[in-house]
Structure formats: structure tokens, C-alpha cells
Design a protein around this motif. Structure first.
Motif, short mmCIF file in Angstrom:
data_model
loop_
_atom_site.label_atom_id
_atom_site.label_comp_id
_atom_site.label_asym_id
_atom_site.label_seq_id
_atom_site.Cartn_x
_atom_site.Cartn_y
_atom_site.Cartn_z
N PRO A 3 1.15 -0.97 -0.21
CA PRO A 3 0.24 -0.32 0.41
C PRO A 3 0.95 1.41 0.28
CG PRO A 3 0.17 -1.12 2.37
CD PRO A 3 0.59 -1.57 1.71
N PRO A 4 0.79 2.50 -0.54
CA PRO A 4 1.09 3.38 -0.93
C PRO A 4 1.11 3.80 0.62
CG PRO A 4 -1.06 3.33 -2.22
CD PRO A 4 -0.84 2.39 -1.39
N HIS A 5 2.23 5.11 1.16
CA HIS A 5 1.88 5.97 2.24
C HIS A 5 0.89 6.40 2.88
CE1 HIS A 5 6.97 5.56 2.76
NE2 HIS A 5 5.79 3.67 2.86
N LYS A 6 0.46 7.26 1.66
CA LYS A 6 -0.49 7.75 1.86
C LYS A 6 -2.03 7.37 2.01
CE LYS A 6 -3.59 11.65 -0.72
NZ LYS A 6 -3.96 12.34 -1.40
N LEU A 7 -2.37 5.71 1.73
CA LEU A 7 -3.26 5.15 2.47
C LEU A 7 -3.01 4.62 3.40
CD1 LEU A 7 -5.62 3.81 1.23
CD2 LEU A 7 -4.94 2.07 0.30
N ILE A 8 -1.79 4.15 4.08
CA ILE A 8 -1.62 4.19 5.26
C ILE A 8 -1.62 5.64 6.19
CG2 ILE A 8 0.05 3.05 6.83
CD1 ILE A 8 2.02 1.55 4.29
N LEU A 9 -1.04 5.99 6.31
CA LEU A 9 -1.36 7.68 7.24
C LEU A 9 -3.52 7.48 6.91
CD1 LEU A 9 -1.29 9.83 7.82
CD2 LEU A 9 -0.56 10.97 6.10
N GLU A 10 -4.14 6.79 5.83
CA GLU A 10 -5.32 7.89 6.13
C GLU A 10 -6.03 7.02 6.75
OE1 GLU A 10 -6.79 7.41 1.72
OE2 GLU A 10 -5.81 9.23 1.39
N PHE A 11 -5.73 5.38 6.99
CA PHE A 11 -5.91 4.43 7.58
C PHE A 11 -5.38 4.93 8.85
CE2 PHE A 11 -5.87 0.46 9.84
CZ PHE A 11 -6.69 -0.25 10.24
N ILE A 12 -5.04 4.60 9.36
CA ILE A 12 -3.90 5.06 10.62
C ILE A 12 -4.57 6.44 11.58
CG2 ILE A 12 -2.39 5.69 12.26
CD1 ILE A 12 -1.71 3.04 11.24
N GLU A 13 -5.16 7.86 11.08
CA GLU A 13 -5.94 8.62 10.94
C GLU A 13 -7.12 8.25 11.57
OE1 GLU A 13 -3.75 12.54 9.43
OE2 GLU A 13 -5.17 11.65 7.80
N ALA A 14 -8.05 7.76 10.63
CA ALA A 14 -9.60 7.00 10.87
C ALA A 14 -9.12 5.94 11.74
CB ALA A 14 -9.68 6.33 9.61
N GLN A 15 -8.27 5.77 12.11
CA GLN A 15 -8.43 4.62 13.19
C GLN A 15 -8.54 5.82 15.13
OE1 GLN A 15 -9.92 1.74 12.94
NE2 GLN A 15 -9.36 2.66 10.90
N ASN A 16 -8.25 6.69 14.65
CA ASN A 16 -8.16 7.72 15.94
C ASN A 16 -7.27 6.04 16.92
OD1 ASN A 16 -9.09 10.08 14.77
ND2 ASN A 16 -11.42 8.94 15.32
N PHE A 17 -6.15 6.20 17.05
CA PHE A 17 -5.21 5.39 17.63
C PHE A 17 -4.35 6.59 18.79
CE2 PHE A 17 -4.26 2.40 14.09
CZ PHE A 17 -5.02 1.72 14.89
N GLU A 18 -4.64 6.48 20.15
CA GLU A 18 -3.97 6.16 21.27
C GLU A 18 -2.20 6.46 21.03
OE1 GLU A 18 -5.25 6.81 25.15
OE2 GLU A 18 -7.17 6.29 24.45
N PHE A 19 -1.99 4.95 20.52
CA PHE A 19 -0.59 4.74 20.67
C PHE A 19 -0.48 3.88 19.06
CE2 PHE A 19 -1.06 4.38 24.59
CZ PHE A 19 -0.80 5.53 25.33
N LEU A 20 0.67 4.16 18.69
CA LEU A 20 1.34 3.76 17.42
C LEU A 20 1.36 2.07 17.06
CD1 LEU A 20 1.30 5.19 14.13
CD2 LEU A 20 3.45 4.51 15.20
N PRO A 21 0.63 1.36 16.22
CA PRO A 21 1.01 -0.25 16.71
C PRO A 21 1.40 -0.50 16.11
CG PRO A 21 -0.99 0.66 14.99
CD PRO A 21 -1.00 1.87 15.34
N THR A 22 2.07 -2.15 16.14
CA THR A 22 2.82 -2.13 15.39
C THR A 22 3.24 -2.09 13.99
OG1 THR A 22 2.52 -5.05 15.41
CG2 THR A 22 3.71 -4.07 17.68
N PRO A 23 3.74 -2.48 13.33
CA PRO A 23 4.19 -1.92 11.69
C PRO A 23 2.58 -3.48 11.47
CG PRO A 23 5.97 -1.60 11.84
CD PRO A 23 5.05 -2.15 13.28
N TYR A 24 3.07 -3.93 11.93
CA TYR A 24 2.05 -5.48 11.08
C TYR A 24 1.40 -5.55 11.53
CZ TYR A 24 0.80 -10.44 10.06
OH TYR A 24 0.03 -11.61 9.30
N GLU A 25 1.03 -4.85 12.67
CA GLU A 25 -0.69 -4.59 13.62
C GLU A 25 -1.62 -3.98 12.87
OE1 GLU A 25 -0.72 -5.42 17.72
OE2 GLU A 25 0.31 -3.75 17.35
#
Length: 90
Positions: free
Chosen positions: A38-60
């Protein structure tokens, strides 16, 4: 010339990590998939949509993207879990 904020810069700022760590995170998420990455932009969109308090592991993060249908390509095997010597019972 426009000053676009790069995905790694956003992740670094959001989770208070270095730019190098954010780049590493994005690369490891990509490498969690077998062939299509996946492109970095798509990964960022996913991370932002999840509203994580902490960054998950890359595999998670990759696993959640797959499970949510955001990137429907085969995943590699999960990386081994590192165990601290203090956690081992003798």
C-alpha cells in the motif's frame, strides 16, 4: 512550489516520534504484505481514521488494514514475538 506535508511527517507529529521512526513504520507496514504494497498515503489515511492513542506495530496496522478491506492483498507471516529474558521462567 507547494510545501506538502508527507505521510511520515504527519505520523511523526501525531505520535511524537522521529521522522526516521515514522519512515521505518511506514516501510514495515508495506513489507507486511507479500507482493502488493500500500502507498504511504493510504496507510496514513487508515491510521488517522482509527484514532489510535498509541501507534500500533507495523504488522498490527497491516493486519487491521487487511481485515477492514482497506488493502486486500495477502499478508506475510507475523514477525516473531520478542520475549524479554526476565519474562522467561526457569
Amino acid at each position: 512550489m507547494t510545501n506538502k506535508i508527507k505521510p511520515f511527517e504527519t505520523i511523526a507529529s501525531q505520535f511524537q516520534i522521529s521522522h526516521e521512526s515514522a519512515k521505518y513504520f511506514l516501510g514495515r507496514v508495506q513489507k507486511s504484505f507479500k507482493t502488493e504494497r500500500p502507498p504511504h498515503k493510504l496507510i496514513l489515511e487508515f491510521i488517522e481514521a482509527q484514532n489510535f492513542e498509541f501507534l500500533p506495530t507495523p504488522y498490527e496496522a497491516a493486519e487491521m488494514m487487511y481485515e477492514n478491506g482497506m488493502w486486500s492483498y495477502a499478508l506475510n507471516s507475523a514477525p516473531p514475538i520478542l520475549v524479554d529474558d526476565e519474562d522467561l521462567e526457569i
